[in-house]
Design a protein around this motif. Sequence first.
Motif, PDB file in Angstrom:
ATOM      1  N   ILE A 178      24.004 -31.680  13.526  1.00 16.81           N
ATOM      2  CA  ILE A 178      24.850 -30.721  12.804  1.00 16.81           C
ATOM      3  C   ILE A 178      25.170 -31.181  11.390  1.00 16.81           C
ATOM      4  O   ILE A 178      25.972 -30.559  10.701  1.00 16.81           O
ATOM      5  N   GLY A 179      24.540 -32.252  10.936  1.00 16.50           N
ATOM      6  CA  GLY A 179      24.799 -32.713   9.575  1.00 16.50           C
ATOM      7  C   GLY A 179      24.077 -31.899   8.518  1.00 16.50           C
ATOM      8  O   GLY A 179      24.370 -32.037   7.325  1.00 16.50           O
ATOM      9  N   ARG A 180      23.121 -31.104   8.922  1.00 17.45           N
ATOM     10  CA  ARG A 180      22.406 -30.247   7.977  1.00 17.45           C
ATOM     11  C   ARG A 180      22.672 -28.773   8.323  1.00 17.45           C
ATOM     12  O   ARG A 180      22.925 -28.459   9.495  1.00 17.45           O
ATOM     13  N   PRO A 181      22.605 -27.874   7.354  1.00 18.74           N
ATOM     14  CA  PRO A 181      22.930 -26.455   7.610  1.00 18.74           C
ATOM     15  C   PRO A 181      22.026 -25.846   8.668  1.00 18.74           C
ATOM     16  O   PRO A 181      20.821 -26.082   8.706  1.00 18.74           O
ATOM     17  N   ALA A 182      22.640 -25.081   9.548  1.00 16.56           N
ATOM     18  CA  ALA A 182      21.910 -24.336  10.570  1.00 16.56           C
ATOM     19  C   ALA A 182      22.502 -22.938  10.626  1.00 16.56           C
ATOM     20  O   ALA A 182      23.697 -22.729  10.385  1.00 16.56           O
ATOM     21  N   THR A 183      21.680 -21.962  10.935  1.00 18.27           N
ATOM     22  CA  THR A 183      22.142 -20.576  10.944  1.00 18.27           C
ATOM     23  C   THR A 183      22.887 -20.249  12.222  1.00 18.27           C
ATOM     24  O   THR A 183      22.558 -20.739  13.304  1.00 18.27           O
ATOM     25  N   ALA A 184      23.886 -19.412  12.099  1.00 14.22           N
ATOM     26  CA  ALA A 184      24.688 -18.962  13.238  1.00 14.22           C
ATOM     27  C   ALA A 184      25.057 -17.504  13.009  1.00 14.22           C
ATOM     28  O   ALA A 184      24.831 -16.939  11.930  1.00 14.22           O
ATOM     29  N   ASP A 185      25.639 -16.886  14.013  1.00 13.76           N
ATOM     30  CA  ASP A 185      26.096 -15.505  13.930  1.00 13.76           C
ATOM     31  C   ASP A 185      24.953 -14.568  13.530  1.00 13.76           C
ATOM     32  O   ASP A 185      25.080 -13.756  12.596  1.00 13.76           O
ATOM     33  N   GLY A 186      23.817 -14.726  14.227  1.00 13.17           N
ATOM     34  CA  GLY A 186      22.687 -13.841  13.965  1.00 13.17           C
ATOM     35  C   GLY A 186      22.000 -14.084  12.637  1.00 13.17           C
ATOM     36  O   GLY A 186      21.316 -13.199  12.119  1.00 13.17           O
ATOM     37  N   GLY A 187      22.178 -15.253  12.046  1.00 15.44           N
ATOM     38  CA  GLY A 187      21.528 -15.566  10.777  1.00 15.44           C
ATOM     39  C   GLY A 187      22.356 -15.233   9.559  1.00 15.44           C
ATOM     40  O   GLY A 187      21.916 -15.480   8.427  1.00 15.44           O
ATOM     41  N   ASP A 188      23.556 -14.704   9.735  1.00 17.39           N
ATOM     42  CA  ASP A 188      24.394 -14.337   8.594  1.00 17.39           C
ATOM     43  C   ASP A 188      25.260 -15.494   8.098  1.00 17.39           C
ATOM     44  O   ASP A 188      25.945 -15.355   7.084  1.00 17.39           O
ATOM     45  N   LEU A 189      25.217 -16.616   8.815  1.00 10.95           N
ATOM     46  CA  LEU A 189      26.133 -17.714   8.495  1.00 10.95           C
ATOM     47  C   LEU A 189      25.381 -19.033   8.571  1.00 10.95           C
ATOM     48  O   LEU A 189      24.596 -19.262   9.487  1.00 10.95           O
ATOM     49  N   GLU A 190      25.628 -19.894   7.582  1.00 12.26           N
ATOM     50  CA  GLU A 190      25.111 -21.255   7.599  1.00 12.26           C
ATOM     51  C   GLU A 190      26.266 -22.204   7.882  1.00 12.26           C
ATOM     52  O   GLU A 190      27.298 -22.154   7.214  1.00 12.26           O
ATOM     53  N   VAL A 191      26.066 -23.088   8.882  1.00 10.91           N
ATOM     54  CA  VAL A 191      27.145 -23.968   9.330  1.00 10.91           C
ATOM     55  C   VAL A 191      26.635 -25.400   9.372  1.00 10.91           C
ATOM     56  O   VAL A 191      25.498 -25.656   9.795  1.00 10.91           O
ATOM     57  N   TRP A 192      27.470 -26.341   8.980  1.00 14.33           N
ATOM     58  CA  TRP A 192      27.202 -27.772   9.135  1.00 14.33           C
ATOM     59  C   TRP A 192      28.535 -28.500   9.215  1.00 14.33           C
ATOM     60  O   TRP A 192      29.597 -27.922   9.001  1.00 14.33           O
ATOM     61  N   ALA A 193      28.497 -29.761   9.561  1.00 15.89           N
ATOM     62  CA  ALA A 193      29.734 -30.528   9.743  1.00 15.89           C
ATOM     63  C   ALA A 193      29.568 -31.926   9.178  1.00 15.89           C
ATOM     64  O   ALA A 193      28.469 -32.493   9.175  1.00 15.89           O
ATOM     65  N   THR A 194      30.659 -32.475   8.701  1.00 18.50           N
ATOM     66  CA  THR A 194      30.693 -33.849   8.189  1.00 18.50           C
ATOM     67  C   THR A 194      31.886 -34.571   8.808  1.00 18.50           C
ATOM     68  O   THR A 194      32.709 -33.966   9.493  1.00 18.50           O
TER      69      THR A 194
END
Length: 316
Positions: free
Chosen positions: A132-148
Amino acid sequence: MITHPRAVVIAAIFVPWTAFVVWLSVVLGWLGAVLAVVLTIGCVVAYRKAGGQLFADVSAASESELSTSGLPTADETVFLNVSATVHWQAAKVESYHADVAREFVLQQAREVTAKWRPAQYSLAQHELAARIGRPATADGGDLEVWATALRLGLPEAVEQHLAKMDEAHRHGLLWEVGAANENRVRSYLRDDALRTPASAVVWWLAQHDGSVERAVELAEVLTKLSRLATGASETDVSAESQHLIEAIQKLEEPARRPAAHSLADAFDQAGVPIVAQALREEYNLPTLRPLADPPPSGDSDAGSRPGRAWSVGNDR
């Protein structure tokens, strides 16, 4: 990947402008090129004076702190704590994006931690951070999520409990190794070294090479030790006399008869005449016989009479 409005606006302006510059250069030549440069500079100055609002990103990256517990592990009775900074970015700002982003991170965390044992949570943390350190798509591709700033950990009470269990396990292993080693030594002494009086003498000789005289002196003690270790009766030693003979055979030829003679006398004195007789018969040794019978045990003067006299004879 999400297509941002800023990129769309830039593309919509850059492509026509490039075509216009090329057209001016073709039609007007070098004058057209100069005119294109002047127009470009004028547009840039106008954009800066306007505050750059034309290309402003309508959805800058947002973030939210995540801290919770209950992440599963390979042990169904132990759960992990997790904390992280969740980031997300979308083409259109929506109020629910924060919840979707946090749930996405938690879902990834549950998939990773469920495979690891509680004591391996640091390894699970590395795997989860890489996922999860790099952006991944969520919510059907409308959202990019990552965590630090990801952190996994055990509750303090569970961590103390696991530490005690680990220490007890190590002590148990050490005890098992010690007990197994003790059993091997006991089996060796009972079933081999002290199995018979003869094997006890042989065992002592093996530990003290060349000390035949001392073995003779200890024959009585070793005999008693063998009987105590194995629970054997005196009649059991007759079948094992061959072990002692085999040990004597390993000595040099000149030393065999003297050693057998000394050991035979020692076994006679130790009250094991069967072994003594077997040695004398094997090596054709003389037998010690008393000249007179010992006084009765009830004789009050037995202690003041001279000791038993012996004569040398031969059974053969």
